[in-house]
Design a protein around this motif. Structure first.
Motif, mmCIF file in Angstrom:
data_model
loop_
_atom_site.group_PDB
_atom_site.id
_atom_site.type_symbol
_atom_site.label_atom_id
_atom_site.label_comp_id
_atom_site.label_asym_id
_atom_site.label_seq_id
_atom_site.Cartn_x
_atom_site.Cartn_y
_atom_site.Cartn_z
ATOM 1 N N SER A 142 -37.161 -95.135 -57.474
ATOM 2 C CA SER A 142 -37.381 -94.771 -58.875
ATOM 3 C C SER A 142 -36.296 -93.839 -59.388
ATOM 4 C CB SER A 142 -38.752 -94.103 -59.036
ATOM 5 O OG SER A 142 -39.789 -94.962 -58.631
ATOM 6 N N VAL A 143 -35.895 -92.870 -58.560
ATOM 7 C CA VAL A 143 -34.878 -91.911 -58.991
ATOM 8 C C VAL A 143 -33.520 -92.597 -59.142
ATOM 9 C CG1 VAL A 143 -33.669 -89.781 -58.413
ATOM 10 C CG2 VAL A 143 -36.108 -89.975 -57.961
ATOM 11 N N ASN A 144 -33.192 -93.519 -58.246
ATOM 12 C CA ASN A 144 -31.931 -94.259 -58.371
ATOM 13 C C ASN A 144 -31.898 -95.073 -59.662
ATOM 14 O OD1 ASN A 144 -29.873 -94.093 -56.106
ATOM 15 N ND2 ASN A 144 -31.758 -94.267 -54.912
ATOM 16 N N GLN A 145 -33.010 -95.720 -59.987
ATOM 17 C CA GLN A 145 -33.074 -96.470 -61.246
ATOM 18 C C GLN A 145 -32.919 -95.533 -62.445
ATOM 19 O OE1 GLN A 145 -36.836 -98.523 -61.017
ATOM 20 N NE2 GLN A 145 -36.077 -100.069 -59.584
ATOM 21 N N TRP A 146 -33.564 -94.366 -62.366
ATOM 22 C CA TRP A 146 -33.460 -93.397 -63.456
ATOM 23 C C TRP A 146 -32.020 -92.924 -63.625
ATOM 24 C CZ3 TRP A 146 -32.085 -88.182 -63.633
ATOM 25 C CH2 TRP A 146 -32.405 -87.513 -64.810
ATOM 26 N N VAL A 147 -31.341 -92.668 -62.519
ATOM 27 C CA VAL A 147 -29.952 -92.214 -62.579
ATOM 28 C C VAL A 147 -29.057 -93.274 -63.210
ATOM 29 C CG1 VAL A 147 -27.924 -91.644 -61.174
ATOM 30 C CG2 VAL A 147 -30.118 -90.573 -60.671
ATOM 31 N N GLU A 148 -29.256 -94.550 -62.830
ATOM 32 C CA GLU A 148 -28.432 -95.622 -63.391
ATOM 33 C C GLU A 148 -28.623 -95.726 -64.906
ATOM 34 O OE1 GLU A 148 -26.132 -97.383 -61.890
ATOM 35 O OE2 GLU A 148 -26.517 -96.233 -60.047
ATOM 36 N N VAL A 149 -29.874 -95.631 -65.356
ATOM 37 C CA VAL A 149 -30.142 -95.698 -66.798
ATOM 38 C C VAL A 149 -29.503 -94.514 -67.511
ATOM 39 C CG1 VAL A 149 -31.960 -95.606 -68.543
ATOM 40 C CG2 VAL A 149 -32.256 -97.041 -66.534
#
Length: 464
Positions: free
Chosen positions: A331-338
């Motif tokens: 979830s955090v990796n997806q948040w960082v990419e966005v």
């Protein structure tokens, strides 16, 4: 700012932009005022109704006291006539009835005092305390059955008319607490403790799971970054905004680590969120004197409160389970990419206002200083990234560096084009001042000019 000063400092287009921004702020303030008046109007009406009911109730109490005085006078006369021995002792049933009445009275006093305590907690930023008080009020209301139409409820309302609108007064607090808690989530300057308490408030009020409040936290911080990327550049510098965006991203990752992360490898599944949740919901805390224990403060009536009110603790419908490390990292990796996409899109617009490499260097140095300051915190940045992302992360390299390189290239290109244009203009002015023919003024003719003695073009290509 003075009107004359505006026309001196800015162009007409800039003044129109400032006017549009000012009008937008005015409309926003008007809307905020309407919302505030709308929210408070209901409280004002309820307060007016409650005051009217209190007036009627006071009149009834006054009449009852007068009747009591008359009865006391008559009783005194009777005692003087018959003597004390003539008074029969109260039966056990009467004592039980009085105890029940006192218990209900103490619960009602607690219920009447809770709204003021909730407002005080919200004004002091103690959202978790306000949540516990609201849930306690719900528990007392359910205990008294004020939210139903049972005979007991009718009898209690007959005894205490002021309670007829008490639940209506309490019910809207849930929305206020949730709204205030969600506002805290968007503020990255808040401490980990306050943020975790706000998350616990949302979790308890909406009976949600840790995964749900984690997702809400990520959405709130994404919204906070987007808010930072749409500022008013007339009041905030580009350097300040870029540093603020960097700070929000950095604080978010650190708070994810401190609030949500649990080390599954070592078997330690505790996190700040679960520590606070356990302290609030645990009914076996020694002496009920923990940091999150609510003092009932009902004075002498406290001894009559039922045990289920004294020992009340909030609870969840389902057992809260820790967030798995793999799910958190994903979830955090997806948040960082966005966020990288949002930041690069927004900051690139900021950098268009920067026209010198010196200014860009100043912004870069400010970001470097900010990132160096964060290294002095308890958990190292490298350790935080390894735990919540399972990889290294450089905020400068992944969020900002490519934008600065692109802008530097653009500034250099603009400077070269300006230099070429200026050089051509100066050459044209210099040649215009010379007394030469148009052919002699041509730089191309000066570099190369055909001569009659040159080899004819047909002969040059003849292969014989």
């Amino acid at each position: 700012m003075d009107t004359d000063e505006l026309f001196v400092k800015y162009t007409v287009d800039e003044i129109r932009t400032i006017e549009k921004s000012t009008r937008s702020k005015i409309e926003k303030k008007k809307e905020d005022l309407r919302q505030m008046v709308g929210e408070r109007y209901r409280d004002l009406i309820e307060a007016a109704d409650t005051i009217t009911e209190m007036k009627n109730c006071s009149a009834q109490i006054s009449n009852a006291v007068q009747d009591l005085q008359k009865h006391c006078v008559n009783l005194q006369k009777t005692m003087m006539t018959r003597g004390v021995a003539g008074v029969s002792k109260e039966s056990h049933q009467d004592l039980q009835s009085k105890k029940k009445f006192y218990a209900i009275s103490s619960e009602i006093k607690l219920l009447v005092d809770i709204p003021d305590r909730i407002w005080s907690a919200l004004e002091g930023g103690n959202h978790l305390e306000a949540t516990q008080l609201y849930l306690l009020a719900c528990h007392v209301t359910s205990s008294l059955q004020l939210d139903s139409s049972t005979p007991q409820s009718a009898q209690i309302l007959k005894w205490f008319p002021v309670l007829s609108r008490q639940w209506a007064t309490l019910s809207h607090f849930k929305h206020n607490i949730l709204q205030s808690s969600r506002k805290i989530l968007k503020d990255s300057s808040m401490s980990d403790q306050k943020t975790a308490e706000s998350l616990c408030s949302i979790l308890l009020l909406e009976d949600s799971s840790p995964r749900q409040v984690f997702a809400e936290f990520l959405l709130a911080r994404k919204s906070a970054i987007q808010t930072c990327l749409t500022p008013d550049l007339h009041t905030t510098s580009v350097k300040t905004q870029v540093c603020l965006v960097t700070r929000v991203a950095e604080r978010t990752l650190r708070q994810i680590h401190s609030i949500f992360y649990n080390d599954e490898a070592s078997g330690d599944c505790s996190s700040l969120l679960f520590d606070i949740l356990s302290a609030v919901c645990n009914s076996h805390s020694p002496g009920n004197n923990g940091p999150y224990h609510i003092k009932l403060e009902v004075g002498n009536f406290g001894k009559y409160l039922p045990a289920h009110i004294k020992d009340f603790r909030p609870s969840l419908a389902a057992t809260a389970t820790p967030i798995s490390t793999s799910y958190l990292q994903q979830s955090v990796n997806q948040w960082v990419e966005v966020c990288i996409g949002d930041v690069q899109h927004g900051v690139s617009k900021f950098l268009r206002h920067i026209t010198t490499i010196k200014a860009l260097t100043s912004i870069r140095d400010a970001v470097y200083e900010l990132l160096e300051e964060t290294e002095d915190e308890k958990a190292s940045w490298k350790s935080v990234c390894e735990k919540v992302l399972k990889r290294k992360l450089s905020l400068w390299s992944e969020f900002l560096r490519s934008l600065f390189i692109t802008r530097i290239q653009g500034i250099i290109q603009d400077a070269l084009e300006e230099t070429v244009t200026e050089t051509q203009r100066l050459i044209a002015e210099a040649t215009d001042r010379l007394d030469y023919s148009a052919e002699e003024r041509s730089i191309c003719s000066y570099v190369w000019r055909e001569s009659g003695l040159d080899i004819p073009s047909e002969a040059a290509w003849d292969r014989e």
